[in-house]
Design a protein around this motif. Structure first.
Motif, PDB file in Angstrom:
ATOM      1  N   GLY A  34      44.987  40.734  35.225  1.00 60.88           N
ATOM      2  CA  GLY A  34      43.815  41.528  34.237  1.00 60.88           C
ATOM      3  C   GLY A  34      43.283  42.742  35.172  1.00 60.88           C
ATOM      4  O   GLY A  34      43.871  43.292  36.008  1.00 60.88           O
ATOM      5  N   ALA A  35      42.201  43.387  34.375  1.00 59.38           N
ATOM      6  CA  ALA A  35      41.974  44.571  35.071  1.00 59.38           C
ATOM      7  C   ALA A  35      41.325  44.607  36.542  1.00 59.38           C
ATOM      8  O   ALA A  35      41.502  45.462  37.297  1.00 59.38           O
ATOM      9  CB  ALA A  35      40.708  45.224  34.179  1.00 59.38           C
ATOM     10  N   GLY A  36      40.697  43.049  36.882  1.00 56.36           N
ATOM     11  CA  GLY A  36      40.350  43.271  38.245  1.00 56.36           C
ATOM     12  C   GLY A  36      41.700  43.014  39.183  1.00 56.36           C
ATOM     13  O   GLY A  36      41.298  42.424  40.573  1.00 56.36           O
ATOM     14  N   GLY A  37      42.462  42.617  38.709  1.00 57.26           N
ATOM     15  CA  GLY A  37      43.510  42.335  39.629  1.00 57.26           C
ATOM     16  C   GLY A  37      44.292  41.050  39.911  1.00 57.26           C
ATOM     17  O   GLY A  37      45.224  40.614  40.453  1.00 57.26           O
ATOM     18  N   ALA A  38      43.266  40.152  39.325  1.00 55.61           N
ATOM     19  CA  ALA A  38      43.638  38.630  39.374  1.00 55.61           C
ATOM     20  C   ALA A  38      44.733  38.332  38.416  1.00 55.61           C
ATOM     21  O   ALA A  38      44.874  38.821  37.219  1.00 55.61           O
ATOM     22  CB  ALA A  38      42.356  37.642  39.245  1.00 55.61           C
ATOM     23  N   ILE A  39      45.697  37.433  38.688  1.00 51.90           N
ATOM     24  CA  ILE A  39      46.680  36.622  37.674  1.00 51.90           C
ATOM     25  C   ILE A  39      45.859  36.007  36.388  1.00 51.90           C
ATOM     26  O   ILE A  39      45.222  34.780  36.912  1.00 51.90           O
ATOM     27  CB  ILE A  39      47.659  35.784  38.437  1.00 51.90           C
TER      28      ILE A  39
END
Length: 407
Positions: free
Chosen positions: A129-134
């Motif tokens: 996602g936009a925050g880098g988390a899967i």
């Protein structure tokens, strides 16, 4: 939240009756890139039939790479996934893998196995996602070629091909679940799911042996979204999250009325939201008249009514599918219509002749007889009347007898 852009069936390199579509593709793909940037999508999935041919032209390949470059510039962190369809050269989709890895692009052309088992390292991709988390994982499955399908032992009811496709997807999904457990899973497919509406004459029945449709329950209920390619009409099949995005614009006469575009998918936990987003049509595709047929003497007026200026750029000339009504001979019609079409800034994509339906009062077709019982002149008269709905003239008969005398 994870946002995906699902697209398919670009058919780069396609032509329409010899007319190139490259300018349309460039316009449509620019609109796609702009939409992806506007929505800030986290991944772009192209579910097969990227190319129109197993041997795509250099121009078609360049257009793909230009588009990938524009997507990466617009979305530096997005995952981009290319799947091979039945039209695609699977090897060419996979060949740039070493370079694709550098820019977070995945190209999957065939089912990859290691020691006989599904190679999840190739087919299972994390989606961030936009925050880098899967936020989810993508199970990237291309068009299932005959060599990709497992051979099943024993006899069973139903199509063996459909059973093999079901077994293949069960194996793919099991390999994915073994790694990610119950996490959200997006699955791709390039095939015909039963219940999907085909475009007449536009889409090949692609599974082995003509068994071309698989049931939607091939995809388990716990799949967050199924990104399908092959059918050109945007549509969901079986349930809302099993979906064809459709093609970018009409690729044939039968697709003129489709609402072409892409699908935007938002996944947040166990919830999936699906939105069809239309794309601007890059070039008008017209059916004249919209329904039925036009009298041949009215064709020129109908084309004039389009109001197209003589300076219309070549790439903006509309594609016209013309239907002419005729209940008599049509000798010379093609040449006549071609001459009329040349007066206007259009591209005549097809010419169809519509015949009136047979009236109930008309005599039934003659009973079948042996050819040895018929005279050639009788056969000619009947064939002419059947084709042109009128009797041959004396000139026609003179030409027939002259041709018969040469035998």
């Amino acid at each position: 939240m994870l946002t995906l852009l699902h697209t398919a069936d670009w058919h780069l390199g396609a032509q329409l009756q010899g007319w190139p579509r490259e300018a349309e593709h460039r316009k449509a793909l620019r609109a796609l890139v702009a939409l992806a940037a506007e929505r800030r999508v986290d991944a772009v999935i192209v579910a097969g039939d990227i190319f129109d041919s197993l041997n795509p032209s250099a121009e078609a390949q360049k257009l793909l790479y230009d588009t990938l470059k524009e997507l990466r510039a617009a979305l530096p962190a997005a995952t981009i996934v290319l799947l091979a369809g039945n039209h695609d050269p699977a090897g060419r989709i996979e060949a740039p893998r070493a370079l694709f890895d550098l820019v977070n692009v995945a190209g999957v052309g065939t089912i990859a196995r290691k020691d006989g088992e599904i190679d999840a390292g190739v087919h299972l991709l994390p989606l961030r996602g936009a925050g880098g988390a899967i936020e989810a994982h993508l199970l990237a499955a291309p068009y299932p070629r005959a060599a990709d399908l497992p051979i099943l032992d024993g006899a069973s009811e139903g199509s063996p091909v459909v059973r093999s496709v079901r077994a293949l997807y069960a194996e793919l999904i099991a390999a994915a679940r073994a790694r990610i457990g119950a996490a959200p899973l997006v699955v791709t497919g390039h095939l015909h799911v039963a219940g999907g509406l085909e475009s007449e004459g536009a889409e090949r029945r692609i599974l082995v042996g003509g068994e071309h449709a698989v049931p939607s329950d091939v995809f388990p209920e716990d799949i967050a979204y199924v990104a399908l390619g092959h059918l050109h009409r945007p549509q969901s099949v079986g349930r809302e999250c099993v979906r064809y995005s459709g093609s970018l614009f009409p690729l044939s006469k039968t697709e003129i009325d489709y609402n072409h575009g892409v699908t935007i998918v938002a996944i947040e936990g166990a919830a999936t939201t699906i939105e069809h987003v239309p794309l601007p049509r890059p070039t008008p595709c017209l059916r004249i008249p919209p329904r039925g047929g036009l009298a041949r003497e009215n064709v020129e007026a109908a084309l004039a009514a389009l109001g197209l200026g003589p300076a219309t750029p070549a790439d903006d000339k509309p594609f016209v599918h013309l239907t002419v009504a005729a209940d008599g001979p049509i000798v010379g019609l093609d040449a006549e219509i071609d001459a009329i079409a040349e007066k206007f800034p259009i591209r005549l994509a097809s010419l169809t002749v519509e015949r009136p339906p047979r009236r109930e009062t008309e005599a039934p077709a003659p009973a079948a007889l042996r050819l040895s019982e018929r005279q050639p002149v009788e056969l000619f008269r009947e064939a002419f009347a059947l084709t042109h709905k009128s009797e041959p003239t004396s000139e026609h008969m003179t030409l027939f007898h002259a041709a018969a005398a040469e035998e």
